[in-house]
Design a protein around this motif. Structure first.
Motif, mmCIF file in Angstrom:
data_model
loop_
_atom_site.group_PDB
_atom_site.id
_atom_site.type_symbol
_atom_site.label_atom_id
_atom_site.label_comp_id
_atom_site.label_asym_id
_atom_site.label_seq_id
_atom_site.Cartn_x
_atom_site.Cartn_y
_atom_site.Cartn_z
ATOM 1 N N HIS A 128 0.804 -1.211 0.000
ATOM 2 C CA HIS A 128 0.000 0.000 0.000
ATOM 3 C C HIS A 128 0.844 1.270 0.000
ATOM 4 C CE1 HIS A 128 -3.871 -2.033 0.706
ATOM 5 N NE2 HIS A 128 -3.128 -2.912 1.341
ATOM 6 N N GLY A 129 2.145 1.130 0.121
ATOM 7 C CA GLY A 129 2.997 2.300 0.136
ATOM 8 C C GLY A 129 4.442 1.933 0.375
ATOM 9 N N THR A 177 -13.747 -4.122 -5.883
ATOM 10 C CA THR A 177 -13.393 -2.940 -5.100
ATOM 11 C C THR A 177 -14.266 -2.731 -3.869
ATOM 12 O OG1 THR A 177 -14.820 -1.555 -6.485
ATOM 13 C CG2 THR A 177 -12.502 -1.727 -7.114
ATOM 14 N N CYS A 187 -5.209 -6.005 -0.268
ATOM 15 C CA CYS A 187 -4.827 -5.695 -1.626
ATOM 16 C C CYS A 187 -5.349 -4.323 -2.019
ATOM 17 C CB CYS A 187 -5.312 -6.789 -2.567
ATOM 18 S SG CYS A 187 -6.539 -6.356 -3.747
ATOM 19 N N PRO A 188 -4.731 -3.668 -3.013
ATOM 20 C CA PRO A 188 -5.062 -2.276 -3.305
ATOM 21 C C PRO A 188 -6.353 -2.075 -4.083
ATOM 22 C CG PRO A 188 -3.363 -3.031 -4.802
ATOM 23 C CD PRO A 188 -3.602 -4.144 -3.820
ATOM 24 N N ASN A 191 -8.999 0.402 -2.961
ATOM 25 C CA ASN A 191 -8.628 1.814 -2.975
ATOM 26 C C ASN A 191 -8.072 2.167 -4.346
ATOM 27 O OD1 ASN A 191 -8.377 4.337 -1.815
ATOM 28 N ND2 ASN A 191 -6.337 3.946 -0.991
ATOM 29 N N ASN A 194 -6.811 5.685 -5.509
ATOM 30 C CA ASN A 194 -5.937 6.437 -4.611
ATOM 31 C C ASN A 194 -4.922 5.497 -3.973
ATOM 32 O OD1 ASN A 194 -4.871 8.543 -3.100
ATOM 33 N ND2 ASN A 194 -6.325 8.243 -1.420
ATOM 34 N N ASN A 195 -4.054 4.947 -4.787
ATOM 35 C CA ASN A 195 -3.009 4.075 -4.263
ATOM 36 C C ASN A 195 -1.699 4.389 -4.963
ATOM 37 O OD1 ASN A 195 -2.442 2.068 -6.549
ATOM 38 N ND2 ASN A 195 -4.662 1.888 -6.359
ATOM 39 N N TRP A 196 -0.642 3.744 -4.538
ATOM 40 C CA TRP A 196 0.686 4.108 -5.025
ATOM 41 C C TRP A 196 0.926 3.751 -6.481
ATOM 42 C CZ3 TRP A 196 5.092 0.871 -6.140
ATOM 43 C CH2 TRP A 196 4.848 -0.502 -6.023
ATOM 44 N N THR A 206 6.812 6.812 -4.331
ATOM 45 C CA THR A 206 6.765 5.724 -3.351
ATOM 46 C C THR A 206 8.095 4.992 -3.293
ATOM 47 O OG1 THR A 206 4.389 5.454 -3.682
ATOM 48 C CG2 THR A 206 5.556 3.620 -2.659
#
Length: 290
Positions: A128-129, A177, A187-188, A191, A194-196, A206
């Motif tokens: 996530h980042g 989602t 898992c992304p 989001n 709005n994720n990396w 990132t």
């Protein structure tokens, strides 16, 4: 890092899929793995860790790139994936390749152990980042390489997520989602905007925040070809997307699959083949040399 519940779910999903993973006749993980290794510029004699090795889409091209004088270790959370990858490595006579069952979020190796850490369509699942990327930087020797691939979250011209065929985007995206009760899969997708991985700038920022330098990011289309919409649906059940189908009631899954297949069949070309451009993001960066 993923919590114990999310790790358990990932383990279940990929252990269950292992027997059919990348075996459906749809060319996907293989071409992405080969392209990632080419993009990474891993060289002869290097020591490489393949995170989330699956059945070897990256593992075997890396083994070829480093040659017998190099070393490749593939790790995966799924015992079944490791079983198949290890078997295939032995059958290919790749004595410089080893596979181990290990959580890719927390690789159990000393600092500065590898020349390169690579992950084909794996690292993004639990990342996530920058905090989740730092462990890979710590495994690298000075100047060592980190490279990974992921489905593109970059918005298309119509604002949709390009990894899903546009004609079925509205059918499938909500199921990928919207978290359901008890959802712990780290898992992304939930989001997605709005994720990396949502822009090239977000990716490079990132990586920089994780301590990497010289980041490079490219988005490229992979042309997926299938003979029918049903084949595409069956393919999605052979990898991580099976989570979508597993969480639906049987009748709902059947109805959704039928509508997805119907829409994709309408895209059939004059040659009888359905061609689906699918954007993939490849990224690489290096650990500092000082």
């Amino acid at each position: 890092m993923g919590n114990s519940e999310s790790t358990a779910e990932m383990h279940q999903v990929f252990n269950t899929a292992a027997a059919v993973y990348d075996q459906s006749g749809v060319e996907f993980f293989g071409p992405i793995g080969r392209r990632l290794v080419e993009f990474s510029r891993i060289g002869s004699g290097q020591s490489v860790l393949d995170v989330g090795c699956g059945r070897g889409a990256v593992l075997f091209p890396v083994a070829e790139a480093v040659g017998p004088s190099g070393e490749v270790i593939g790790i995966d959370l799924s015992e079944e994936m490791v079983k198949y990858a290890g078997r295939d490595a032995r059958e290919r006579g790749l004595g410089h390749v080893t596979t181990r069952v290990m959580n890719g979020q927390q690789p159990d190796y000393p600092r500065a152990r590898f020349d390169a850490v690579i992950g084909g369509f794996s690292v993004f699942i639990w990342t996530h980042g920058s905090a989740e990327l730092k462990p890979y930087r710590e495994l690298l020797r000075p100047g060592g390489l980190f490279a990974t691939s992921a489905p593109s979250f970059f918005p298309t011209a119509t604002g949709k997520w390009g990894f899903l065929p546009e004609d079925v985007h509205d059918l499938l995206l909500p199921h990928m989602t919207q978290p359901k009760e008890g959802d712990a899969y780290d898992c992304p997708f939930t989001n997605i905007h709005n994720n990396w991985l949502v822009t090239e700038e977000a990716v490079t920022d990132t990586l920089a925040n994780a301590g990497f330098v010289d980041a490079e990011v490219v988005e490229e289309d992979l042309l997926i070809t299938v003979e029918s919409g049903d084949q595409w649906v069956r393919w999605t059940r052979t990898h991580g997307m099976r989570r979508l189908w597993d969480r639906l009631a049987e009748q709902e899954a059947e109805e959704l699959a039928a509508e997805v297949a119907r829409r994709l069949d309408a895209l059939r070309g004059a040659d009888g083949i359905i061609t689906l451009p699918t954007p993939i993001v490849y990224m690489r960066a290096r650990a500092r040399r000082d």
